[in-house]
Motif scaffolding. Sequence first.
Motif, PDB file in Angstrom:
ATOM      1  N   PHE A  89       0.651  -1.168  -0.117  1.00 57.66           N
ATOM      2  CA  PHE A  89       0.029   0.082   0.154  1.00 57.66           C
ATOM      3  C   PHE A  89       0.816   1.229  -0.168  1.00 57.66           C
ATOM      4  N   ILE A  90       0.998   1.795  -1.829  1.00 56.98           N
ATOM      5  CA  ILE A  90       2.376   3.055  -1.223  1.00 56.98           C
ATOM      6  C   ILE A  90       1.382   4.319  -1.566  1.00 56.98           C
ATOM      7  N   ASN A  91       1.031   5.066  -0.590  1.00 52.49           N
ATOM      8  CA  ASN A  91       1.414   6.792  -1.004  1.00 52.49           C
ATOM      9  C   ASN A  91       2.290   7.368  -1.098  1.00 52.49           C
ATOM     10  N   LEU A 144      -3.086  -3.398  -9.128  1.00 53.91           N
ATOM     11  CA  LEU A 144      -4.542  -3.699  -8.666  1.00 53.91           C
ATOM     12  C   LEU A 144      -5.095  -2.524  -9.021  1.00 53.91           C
ATOM     13  N   GLU A 145      -4.806  -0.764  -8.122  1.00 57.49           N
ATOM     14  CA  GLU A 145      -6.219  -0.011  -8.267  1.00 57.49           C
ATOM     15  C   GLU A 145      -4.975   1.003  -7.788  1.00 57.49           C
ATOM     16  N   ILE A 146      -5.646   2.235  -8.527  1.00 60.20           N
ATOM     17  CA  ILE A 146      -4.899   3.576  -7.664  1.00 60.20           C
ATOM     18  C   ILE A 146      -6.144   4.444  -7.892  1.00 60.20           C
ATOM     19  N   VAL A 147      -5.711   5.056  -6.351  1.00 59.72           N
ATOM     20  CA  VAL A 147      -7.079   6.415  -6.094  1.00 59.72           C
ATOM     21  C   VAL A 147      -6.049   7.943  -6.028  1.00 59.72           C
ATOM     22  N   SER A 202      -1.645  10.203  -4.275  1.00 60.50           N
ATOM     23  CA  SER A 202      -2.139   9.214  -5.282  1.00 60.50           C
ATOM     24  C   SER A 202      -1.749   7.468  -4.540  1.00 60.50           C
ATOM     25  N   GLN A 203      -2.623   6.670  -4.159  1.00 58.71           N
ATOM     26  CA  GLN A 203      -3.070   5.607  -3.000  1.00 58.71           C
ATOM     27  C   GLN A 203      -2.364   4.638  -3.863  1.00 58.71           C
ATOM     28  N   LEU A 204      -1.794   3.927  -3.910  1.00 59.49           N
ATOM     29  CA  LEU A 204      -1.614   2.575  -5.409  1.00 59.49           C
ATOM     30  C   LEU A 204      -1.549   1.473  -4.049  1.00 59.49           C
ATOM     31  N   TYR A 205      -2.106  -0.045  -4.789  1.00 57.83           N
ATOM     32  CA  TYR A 205      -2.206  -1.089  -4.037  1.00 57.83           C
ATOM     33  C   TYR A 205      -1.410  -1.978  -5.487  1.00 57.83           C
TER      34      TYR A 205
END
Length: 249
Positions: free
Chosen positions: A173-175, A246-249, A215-218
Amino acid sequence: MAKQKSFLKVAGTLDGLTFYKSVDGHLVRTKGGVSKNRIMNDPAFIRTRENIAEFSTTAQSGKLLRTSIGTMLNRAKDPRMSSRMMGIMSKVRQLDGVSARGQRIVGEGILTAGGKQLLKGFDFNNRAALQAVFHAPYTLDTVTGEVTIPDFVPLDQLNVPEGATHVSFRSAFINLDFATGEFETQYSLVVNTILDMSSTTITLTPSQVPAGIGSQLYLLLIEFFQEVNGVQYPLRNGAFNVLNLLEIV
């Protein structure tokens, strides 16, 4: 651009020809073109200077993302990963609708829905894409970063490479703030299981929610191993491993 076929491979410049090695082999090209001084100062090359400036910042954004992933990246990547990412990052940058030409950045483009969609699902190892290897349903909690794979049956829901006896899962989980270059990465524990027909639920929970804004990356990492005398060894140096955004929000 031509390939060197001689048994003697040359590197460097000779008689106006530049010899070099790339992922495509030993190549040769002619030396020449417009001087750097003219490109950087001649008004006729203003568009070129703008392209150079944007290329530079885009490359920095790609490097930042790769750095934020940490050692996970070393476990699942292909030789062209950086150039493939650069291509996507360039498209993300082009979605920057607020900056002048020559000043557009990934940090603005990634704020758009289209920018996120371009990067979502990126496979860092195109020899082992997530959709080609992993065939199980999963859920992602974008608040905690937890990835859950319910009732997982390894031999039924994985495309298992020959020789593999075990598989492990790990999430990240990356910010990441592309504008400032700041990031924080939190990882889950590694879940390792034997490759058989047993059913189990895999739960990957990052140690905590990463701090910061951006951005939050998973990401999800899948690694294959071969057990020999009680010791698990990476299968073919990770050639079959999966690392997917998987996802970026």
